[in-house]
Design a protein around this motif. Structure first.
Motif, PDB file in Angstrom:
ATOM      1  N   THR A   1       0.842  -1.183   0.000  1.00  0.00           N
ATOM      2  CA  THR A   1       0.000   0.000   0.000  1.00  0.00           C
ATOM      3  C   THR A   1       0.883   1.240   0.000  1.00  0.00           C
ATOM      4  OG1 THR A   1      -1.786   1.142   1.129  1.00  0.00           O
ATOM      5  CG2 THR A   1      -0.198   0.030   2.530  1.00  0.00           C
ATOM      6  N   LYS A   2       0.478   2.211  -0.765  1.00  0.00           N
ATOM      7  CA  LYS A   2       1.348   3.383  -0.930  1.00  0.00           C
ATOM      8  C   LYS A   2       0.862   4.553  -0.082  1.00  0.00           C
ATOM      9  CE  LYS A   2      -0.912   5.607  -4.894  1.00  0.00           C
ATOM     10  NZ  LYS A   2      -2.187   4.938  -4.894  1.00  0.00           N
ATOM     11  N   PHE A   3       1.783   5.474   0.187  1.00  0.00           N
ATOM     12  CA  PHE A   3       1.397   6.748   0.788  1.00  0.00           C
ATOM     13  C   PHE A   3       2.257   7.823   0.151  1.00  0.00           C
ATOM     14  CE2 PHE A   3       4.686   4.876   3.401  1.00  0.00           C
ATOM     15  CZ  PHE A   3       5.550   5.917   3.687  1.00  0.00           C
ATOM     16  N   ALA A   4       1.651   8.981  -0.036  1.00  0.00           N
ATOM     17  CA  ALA A   4       2.378  10.060  -0.708  1.00  0.00           C
ATOM     18  C   ALA A   4       3.333  10.723   0.273  1.00  0.00           C
ATOM     19  CB  ALA A   4       1.392  11.080  -1.253  1.00  0.00           C
TER      20      ALA A   4
ATOM     21  N   GLY B   1       5.957   6.390  -0.708  1.00  0.00           N
ATOM     22  CA  GLY B   1       6.478   5.271   0.053  1.00  0.00           C
ATOM     23  C   GLY B   1       5.507   4.108  -0.142  1.00  0.00           C
TER      24      GLY B   1
ATOM     25  N   ILE C   1       4.470   0.492   1.712  1.00  0.00           N
ATOM     26  CA  ILE C   1       4.600  -0.494   2.799  1.00  0.00           C
ATOM     27  C   ILE C   1       4.224  -1.830   2.183  1.00  0.00           C
ATOM     28  CG2 ILE C   1       3.701  -1.161   5.058  1.00  0.00           C
ATOM     29  CD1 ILE C   1       2.828   1.937   5.199  1.00  0.00           C
TER      30      ILE C   1
END
Lengths: 286, 364
Positions: free
Chosen positions: B299-302, B309, B311
């Motif tokens: 799963t991405k995060f900006a 990033g 995870i």
């Protein structure tokens, strides 16, 4: 779901010690490496200090004790304890084979946005991350380091690392949830073919911590315990809010079941998507 | 033909010595079909094929999934078993050579359409015990240049010396492979999924072999009859690969205790893309979709605009990972309990399915 500000600062500082591509390696270049993460260090007056990171250079017999400040206040008591910290307290914890030669500096790591509010309340030096550069302010007790940090190091085109310190015990549950879910998915991938397990067991949470935090063994046991507790709390929150996950977790307790593992993985993915949507709509608890 | 020899479709003999194993493989090699005519329709190429696998656990006696069932039988040799796989109603047998436990071999003369499917299933099932090995372009080049080896067309792809690429859906990530031709010979070799490598003297078919080597560790004999040279080529590859996996694992991020002192060790892997990723959202969704070839869940995060990033979990090795992804750079964090094969799988499949010009600074 960006990391919390404190976690971001931790990653940015640790990146300076880690030789990360497209990120300055100011400390690494002087031989520093990370020695302690979230330690508890006792002083002569039976006080305890709780910095975030300790990095040490055997080349220069020097240690940096860093506290990342994402807020706008300095804790005066903690600040005083930093001033009382003696190299001998540090040498024991850092286990640098330097004997009496070890010198050190305590410092704060902050952002340019907050620096104006923090700086007047302490005499300790700062490492300040701005949008365009990183710079030291004050003396760090080592001429070579002072020279490097006194000039601004550009962060233009730099890419801050985000995987050195994944999440903190006081992270919001919803920010820690993706790490916990990824740890759970990893645990499932490891556990297939084995006997059943309960995802609410503390042993499973410890395992997830070991999978998720690369430097968990450098942490003080108290900090590790808090992180394990955080993982348990997040799993509890997820189970409470999702019937499908509860059902699959019950199947996992029965024994080896690839389809239960697969369905749990799917449920974890769905939960993450739901978190994303709720965050986009501002519908997450703060 | 010797007593108990291998014919197409027959059960494999329960060999009692290494010599008998080599004899059985020789029987497989001479029953090659459709060599000069190339691959017949349906991918039914027969002949000796050896798959090199990566495994972190022993093969269980029986295992399987909803669409495939496998049984492992003993032979007279401790390290050699017979793996019988039943998939889509058809049974196929393999010699399973576990002399090297980490990198076991599967030998077969089954139809490639069947055997590729079975090995693909083994490497992609929910048990996650086995993986292919992943030969990135630089490693294929090195293999082709090792003493005694000669490449046929490596670096000159338009002359038909290199294999066709395996299937892939990299187009979903914003287009790929168009840049292969102008990204140099290394990139082109990777884009096409393998190389053709010969060993020995060509005058006598029993003294040489020419193998089609795929990036996923399949060695298919195309010409020649020398089992010895075929096995020697595989052995060279396996040694090279084991070294690469060990080097990757030495760089895992974590803490090491030496002389009573805990130290941070390892570092990230820096993947550089030959061409910038235009649509990072699509790229990340594609790469972390829990499906082969990457087998990554994430799963991405900006972090900021056009920089994420991720995870992640490697479903094959059961390892937590982390990524930082920008249009030109991908940082890969392999934590201490991760598997070196994962990073090589990433590099090879990014070359195959996304951008043939992808390189990793820490992997030569």
């Amino acid at each position: 779901m960006p990391a919390g500000d404190h976690t971001r600062l931790m990653n940015m500082f640790m990146g300076l010690c880690a030789g990360t591509p497209q990120w300055p390696s100011i400390f690494l270049e002087l031989g520093y490496s990370i020695r302690l993460v979230e330690p508890v260090i006792s002083t002569d007056t039976a006080q305890k200090v709780n910095p975030d990171v300790v990095a040490a250079s055997e080349t220069h017999s020097h240690a940096i004790v860093a506290e990342c400040k994402s807020g706008k206040n300095i804790d005066a008591r903690q600040d005083k304890k930093y001033l009382e910290l003696d190299p001998k307290h540090l040498a024991h914890h850092v286990k640098v084979r330097l004997g009496d030669k070890l010198r050190h500096a305590c410092c704060y790591v902050d952002t340019a946005d907050n620096h104006g509010r923090l700086a007047p309340h302490t005499s300790l030096p700062f490492i300040t991350f701005g949008r365009q550069s990183v710079q030291g302010r004050g003396s760090f007790g080592l001429a070579q380091l002072d020279e490097k940090l006194s000039a601004a190091t550009t962060l233009q085109d730099a890419l801050e690392p985000s995987g050195l310190y994944p999440f903190a015990p006081d992270e919001d549950d919803y920010k820690a949830a993706p790490h916990v879910l990824a740890g759970l998915v990893t645990y499932l991938a490891n556990g297939i073919g084995e006997t059943g397990f309960r995802i609410t067991d503390r042993e499973v949470h410890k395992e997830i911590l070991e999978l998720a935090h690369p430097y968990h063994t450098l942490m003080h046991s108290r900090h590790r315990t808090r992180l394990v507790g955080k993982i348990g709390a997040v799993i509890g929150m997820l189970l409470d809010g999702d019937e499908e996950l509860r059902e699959q977790a019950a199947r996992l307790e029965q024994g080896a079941d690839p389809s239960a593992a697969h369905n749990t993985r799917e449920a974890c993915g769905r939960l993450l998507e739901e978190y994303w949507k709720r965050e986009e709509t501002g519908n997450l608890p703060r | 033909m010797r007593a108990g020899s291998v014919t197409v479709g027959s059960r494999l003999p329960r060999v009692g010595t290494r010599t008998e194993l080599v004899d059985a493989l020789e029987d497989m090699i001479v029953q090659r079909e459709n060599v000069d005519g190339g691959h017949p329709p349906g991918g039914a190429l027969r002949g000796l094929k050896t798959y090199v696998l990566e495994s972190d656990r022993d093969f269980p006696r029986r295992f399987g999934s909803s669409c495939m069932q496998c049984e492992v039988e003993d032979t007279g040799l401790d390290a050699v078993k017979i793996l019988r796989a039943r998939r889509c109603g058809a049974a196929t047998e393999f010699f399973l050579d576990m002399e090297d436990r980490r990198f076991p071999l599967l030998h077969t003369n089954g139809r490639s359409g069947d055997t590729d499917g079975i090995v693909g299933e083994l490497a992609g099932d929910d048990f996650h015990t086995f993986d292919n090995i992943w030969l990135h372009s630089a490693m294929l080049e090195r293999l082709a240049r090792m003493p005694g080896n000669s490449s046929v067309g490596l670096g000159a792809p338009r002359r038909g010396g290199l294999l066709q690429a395996e299937g892939g859906n990299g187009a979903a990530a914003g287009g790929q492979d168009q840049g292969a031709a102008d990204a140099g010979p290394r990139a082109d070799a990777a884009a096409r999924g393998g190389a053709r490598i010969a060993r020995g003297s060509g005058a006598d078919p029993r003294g040489f072999v020419q193998d089609d080597v795929r990036s996923n560790g399949r060695f298919a004999v195309r010409r020649g009859e020398s089992v010895r040279e075929h096995l020697r080529l595989i052995d060279m590859c396996r040694k090279e690969y084991a070294g690469a996996v060990a080097a990757v694992e030495k760089r895992r991020i974590g803490v090491d205790k030496r002389d009573g002192v805990m130290r941070v060790v390892g570092g990230q892997f820096d993947f550089q893309f030959g061409r910038s990723i235009e649509d990072l959202d699509a790229f990340i969704s594609w790469m972390f979709s829990s499906t082969p070839p990457f087998m990554m869940w994430g799963t991405k995060f900006a972090i900021r605009e056009n920089y994420f990033g991720v995870i992640a979990a490697d479903l094959h090795a059961g390892a937590r990972m982390h990524f930082d992804i920008a249009p030109d750079l991908m940082r890969v964090y392999l934590y201490m309990r991760g598997c070196g094969n994962t990073v090589l799988r990433l590099l090879t499949n990014l070359q195959l399915h996304h951008d043939a010009g992808t390189t990793c600074r820490q992997i030569g």
